[in-house]
Design an enzyme around this catalytic site. Sequence first.
Site, PDB file in Angstrom:
ATOM      1  N   LYS A 175       0.870  -1.184   0.000  1.00  0.00           N
ATOM      2  CA  LYS A 175       0.000   0.000   0.000  1.00  0.00           C
ATOM      3  C   LYS A 175       0.902   1.228   0.000  1.00  0.00           C
ATOM      4  O   LYS A 175       1.459   1.615   1.025  1.00  0.00           O
ATOM      5  CB  LYS A 175      -0.913   0.023   1.225  1.00  0.00           C
ATOM      6  CG  LYS A 175      -1.988   1.095   1.047  1.00  0.00           C
ATOM      7  CD  LYS A 175      -2.169   1.972   2.230  1.00  0.00           C
ATOM      8  CE  LYS A 175      -1.617   3.286   2.457  1.00  0.00           C
ATOM      9  NZ  LYS A 175      -1.647   4.351   1.526  1.00  0.00           N
ATOM     10  N   GLY A 228       6.839   5.498   8.207  1.00  0.00           N
ATOM     11  CA  GLY A 228       6.040   6.716   8.173  1.00  0.00           C
ATOM     12  C   GLY A 228       6.198   7.474   9.471  1.00  0.00           C
ATOM     13  O   GLY A 228       7.221   7.344  10.160  1.00  0.00           O
ATOM     14  N   SER A 229       5.178   8.238   9.816  1.00  0.00           N
ATOM     15  CA  SER A 229       5.280   9.111  10.988  1.00  0.00           C
ATOM     16  C   SER A 229       5.140   8.315  12.289  1.00  0.00           C
ATOM     17  O   SER A 229       4.534   7.240  12.307  1.00  0.00           O
ATOM     18  CB  SER A 229       4.192  10.173  10.917  1.00  0.00           C
ATOM     19  OG  SER A 229       2.930   9.536  10.884  1.00  0.00           O
ATOM     20  N   VAL A 232       1.343   7.694  13.322  1.00  0.00           N
ATOM     21  CA  VAL A 232       0.688   6.569  12.652  1.00  0.00           C
ATOM     22  C   VAL A 232       1.337   5.254  13.099  1.00  0.00           C
ATOM     23  O   VAL A 232       0.645   4.254  13.317  1.00  0.00           O
ATOM     24  CB  VAL A 232       0.737   6.740  11.113  1.00  0.00           C
ATOM     25  CG1 VAL A 232       0.213   5.496  10.421  1.00  0.00           C
ATOM     26  CG2 VAL A 232      -0.075   7.952  10.684  1.00  0.00           C
ATOM     27  N   GLY A 233       2.641   5.256  13.276  1.00  0.00           N
ATOM     28  CA  GLY A 233       3.336   4.048  13.729  1.00  0.00           C
ATOM     29  C   GLY A 233       2.804   3.562  15.076  1.00  0.00           C
ATOM     30  O   GLY A 233       2.640   2.364  15.309  1.00  0.00           O
ATOM     31  N   GLU A 250       9.535   1.880  11.054  1.00  0.00           N
ATOM     32  CA  GLU A 250      10.613   2.857  10.796  1.00  0.00           C
ATOM     33  C   GLU A 250       9.951   4.224  10.823  1.00  0.00           C
ATOM     34  O   GLU A 250       9.169   4.541   9.923  1.00  0.00           O
ATOM     35  CB  GLU A 250      11.250   2.630   9.427  1.00  0.00           C
ATOM     36  CG  GLU A 250      12.035   1.351   9.285  1.00  0.00           C
ATOM     37  CD  GLU A 250      13.304   1.327  10.103  1.00  0.00           C
ATOM     38  OE1 GLU A 250      13.758   2.393  10.554  1.00  0.00           O
ATOM     39  OE2 GLU A 250      13.829   0.224  10.315  1.00  0.00           O
ATOM     40  N   CYS A 284      13.606  11.221   6.308  1.00  0.00           N
ATOM     41  CA  CYS A 284      13.581  10.826   7.722  1.00  0.00           C
ATOM     42  C   CYS A 284      14.952  11.071   8.342  1.00  0.00           C
ATOM     43  O   CYS A 284      15.067  11.277   9.533  1.00  0.00           O
ATOM     44  CB  CYS A 284      13.183   9.372   7.857  1.00  0.00           C
ATOM     45  SG  CYS A 284      14.128   8.314   6.774  1.00  0.00           S
ATOM     46  N   GLU A 384       9.568  16.946  14.740  1.00  0.00           N
ATOM     47  CA  GLU A 384       9.917  16.710  13.337  1.00  0.00           C
ATOM     48  C   GLU A 384       9.087  17.641  12.450  1.00  0.00           C
ATOM     49  O   GLU A 384       7.859  17.634  12.506  1.00  0.00           O
ATOM     50  CB  GLU A 384       9.629  15.256  12.964  1.00  0.00           C
ATOM     51  CG  GLU A 384      10.161  14.901  11.599  1.00  0.00           C
ATOM     52  CD  GLU A 384       9.844  13.472  11.180  1.00  0.00           C
ATOM     53  OE1 GLU A 384       8.695  13.046  11.356  1.00  0.00           O
ATOM     54  OE2 GLU A 384      10.750  12.796  10.664  1.00  0.00           O
TER      55      GLU A 384
HETATM   56  P1  NAD Z   1       2.390   8.882   7.286  1.00  0.00           P
HETATM   57  O1  NAD Z   1       2.630   8.193   8.580  1.00  0.00           O
HETATM   58  O2  NAD Z   1       1.363   9.946   7.239  1.00  0.00           O
HETATM   59  O3  NAD Z   1       1.955   7.803   6.162  1.00  0.00           O
HETATM   60  C1  NAD Z   1       2.760   6.684   5.839  1.00  0.00           C
HETATM   61  C2  NAD Z   1       1.886   5.622   5.164  1.00  0.00           C
HETATM   62  O4  NAD Z   1       0.931   5.137   6.121  1.00  0.00           O
HETATM   63  C3  NAD Z   1       1.072   6.132   3.987  1.00  0.00           C
HETATM   64  O5  NAD Z   1       1.006   5.119   3.018  1.00  0.00           O
HETATM   65  C4  NAD Z   1      -0.298   6.380   4.604  1.00  0.00           C
HETATM   66  O6  NAD Z   1      -1.353   6.325   3.676  1.00  0.00           O
HETATM   67  C5  NAD Z   1      -0.389   5.243   5.598  1.00  0.00           C
HETATM   68  N1  NAD Z   1      -1.271   5.463   6.757  1.00  0.00           N
HETATM   69  C6  NAD Z   1      -1.665   6.653   7.296  1.00  0.00           C
HETATM   70  N2  NAD Z   1      -2.443   6.434   8.371  1.00  0.00           N
HETATM   71  C7  NAD Z   1      -2.523   5.086   8.533  1.00  0.00           C
HETATM   72  C8  NAD Z   1      -3.157   4.235   9.494  1.00  0.00           C
HETATM   73  N3  NAD Z   1      -3.842   4.733  10.529  1.00  0.00           N
HETATM   74  N4  NAD Z   1      -3.024   2.896   9.370  1.00  0.00           N
HETATM   75  C9  NAD Z   1      -2.303   2.366   8.366  1.00  0.00           C
HETATM   76  N5  NAD Z   1      -1.682   3.114   7.426  1.00  0.00           N
HETATM   77  C10 NAD Z   1      -1.783   4.462   7.505  1.00  0.00           C
HETATM   78  O7  NAD Z   1       3.822   9.400   6.812  1.00  0.00           O
HETATM   79  P2  NAD Z   1       4.202  10.224   5.504  1.00  0.00           P
HETATM   80  O8  NAD Z   1       3.690  11.620   5.680  1.00  0.00           O
HETATM   81  O9  NAD Z   1       3.824   9.473   4.277  1.00  0.00           O
HETATM   82  O10 NAD Z   1       5.804  10.205   5.592  1.00  0.00           O
HETATM   83  C11 NAD Z   1       6.517  11.084   6.409  1.00  0.00           C
HETATM   84  C12 NAD Z   1       6.936  10.427   7.705  1.00  0.00           C
HETATM   85  O11 NAD Z   1       7.615   9.220   7.444  1.00  0.00           O
HETATM   86  C13 NAD Z   1       7.903  11.259   8.512  1.00  0.00           C
HETATM   87  O12 NAD Z   1       7.551  11.226   9.877  1.00  0.00           O
HETATM   88  C14 NAD Z   1       9.246  10.566   8.318  1.00  0.00           C
HETATM   89  O13 NAD Z   1      10.187  10.764   9.321  1.00  0.00           O
HETATM   90  C15 NAD Z   1       8.824   9.162   8.203  1.00  0.00           C
HETATM   91  N6  NAD Z   1       9.833   8.371   7.492  1.00  0.00           N
HETATM   92  C16 NAD Z   1      10.616   7.519   8.216  1.00  0.00           C
HETATM   93  C17 NAD Z   1      11.604   6.773   7.581  1.00  0.00           C
HETATM   94  C18 NAD Z   1      12.466   5.803   8.368  1.00  0.00           C
HETATM   95  O14 NAD Z   1      13.004   4.897   7.768  1.00  0.00           O
HETATM   96  N7  NAD Z   1      12.626   5.954   9.668  1.00  0.00           N
HETATM   97  C19 NAD Z   1      11.792   6.909   6.203  1.00  0.00           C
HETATM   98  C20 NAD Z   1      10.987   7.802   5.499  1.00  0.00           C
HETATM   99  C21 NAD Z   1       9.998   8.523   6.157  1.00  0.00           C
END
Ligand code: NAD
Length: 494
Positions: A175, A228-229, A232-233, A250, A284, A384
């Site tokens: 996804k 991701g963030s 959400v994580g 991550e 990130c 962040e």
């Molecule tokens: P995000 O958390 O908003 O979304 C990431 C993914 O999760 C997207 O595909 C989104 O549609 C999905 N998502 C959103 N809510 C969800 C839920 N409740 N359940 C399941 N899936 C859901 O993050 P973003 O804005 O796409 O990316 C930016 C963030 O990602 C920043 O915080 C950045 O630090 C982090 N990031 C971390 C790394 C790492 O390896 N540590 C790498 C790249 C980005």
Amino acid sequence: MAERYLNCIGGDWAPAESGEFFENRNPADVNDLVGLFPKSSSVDVDRAVKAAEDAFDAWRLTPAPKRGEILYRLGRILQDRKEEIARLMTREMGKIIKETRGDVQEGIDTAFYAAGEGRRLFGDTCPVEFRNKFGMSVRCPVGVCGLITPWNFPMAIATWKMFPALICGNTVVLKPASDTPASAVKLVEAAIEAGVPAGVVNLVHGTGSGVGIPLVEHPGVRLISFTGSSAVGRDIGERCGKRLKRLSLELGGKNAQIVMADADLDLALEGVLWGAFGTTGQRCTATSRLILHKPIKEAFLAMLVERAKRIRVGNGLDESVEMGPLVNEGQRRTVMEYVAIGKSESRLVAGGKPLAEGPLRDGWFHEPTIFADVAPSARIAQEEIFGPVLAVIDAEDLDDAIRILNGTRYGLSSSIYTRDVNAAFKAIRDIEAGITYVNGPTIGAEVQLPFGGVKDTGNGHREASHTVLDTFSEWKSIYVDFSGTLQKAQIDQD
Ligand code: NAD
């Protein structure tokens, strides 16, 4: 008429069950519609998981070296299409073409690295306590894996998850972020062309609530790998915890570069410009804090401000541009809000404004922005931002610098510029982060070293390197007794 892209389920390209589509627009020029993508729901997730379950047995029983051969072919297809995919990626997420080429290259490197694992996937053989008995451990696939990815590295992050999952014998449902669905289509097209069997890789487009949550909660999905963030994580962690589901996270970062007085200042300057403003600060691992040793603070800051003001901002497809737009309107609004907070907390020394004039009027551009005299506890030094905003903090000495660097809830990447080998090794030992660079910026990871962070950056897993195999495989321990008698372990012998 904009191009309509599709989901891929069980090898078939199809629209969402709802028949609805969402738009994906170019953040450098919102008049440019990149394409329309299926607005999927839990019904599409169910189908994709079923297809992945059906494909699992045949794939797990395919010898790992054969799975590796398919990944080699996939890597070569990505090599052939590197430029085409990079240009599409710049159009859909804005980062400059040099960086999107690098993003695709990361996918190619990961394909070749994972392919090689097809002839390793090492386990252990161990001595056991009895005669005529043998002990060993092997890696087994986990099952159907749900891969949820962000938009900032559309190819690198998807491949960091998908290729190790595949080499271990798992099947996957991907996804991608709804800001970068086209790059994901290109990846799955390449996978199918390379010979990945139908159902082994499935692609479902849509939002976090429409597709992400159903994927996380689906009983047929054994593992979730999420980047991701942190917010959400955490939500995904709770949902997986309730279901005792295997999970790799991550998450965010608040990475810092330390510059000591003895450093090569020109080198450190190049490093911080690349680390803070590359990918418009949306990595990130981006450098969002710069910790300056007091004796060089004023001189270094003056050099930095002078260079930051000259960064060429524009459409990333123009080879002379050095920084593209933010990925979307919401991300630029977040940056503007943090700039307002920064002005109330510290001293603005460069940038600070959105760019919306002339050729930049239809995109989500923002000036490279620097704040000086920032307190380590200030919000712009703790939270962040994910944009081109750098907080500069002073440090008395090395101990103070490391203390400041460690003083956030995140722990992804870090950097120190110094010519003093003792200082470098002390920093390597004492910095709390998953990655430390010496005389290099906080960005620039390679696939053969573990990638991930400590504290709120994750839950202890690492991507890339051979360490990622621990996420995507289960250990099985095997005891073979060829004595013909019952030999009781862990029991006092008479
Ligand atoms: P995000 O958390 O908003 O979304 C990431 C993914 O999760 C997207 O595909 C989104 O549609 C999905 N998502 C959103 N809510 C969800 C839920 N409740 N359940 C399941 N899936 C859901 O993050 P973003 O804005 O796409 O990316 C930016 C963030 O990602 C920043 O915080 C950045 O630090 C982090 N990031 C971390 C790394 C790492 O390896 N540590 C790498 C790249 C980005």
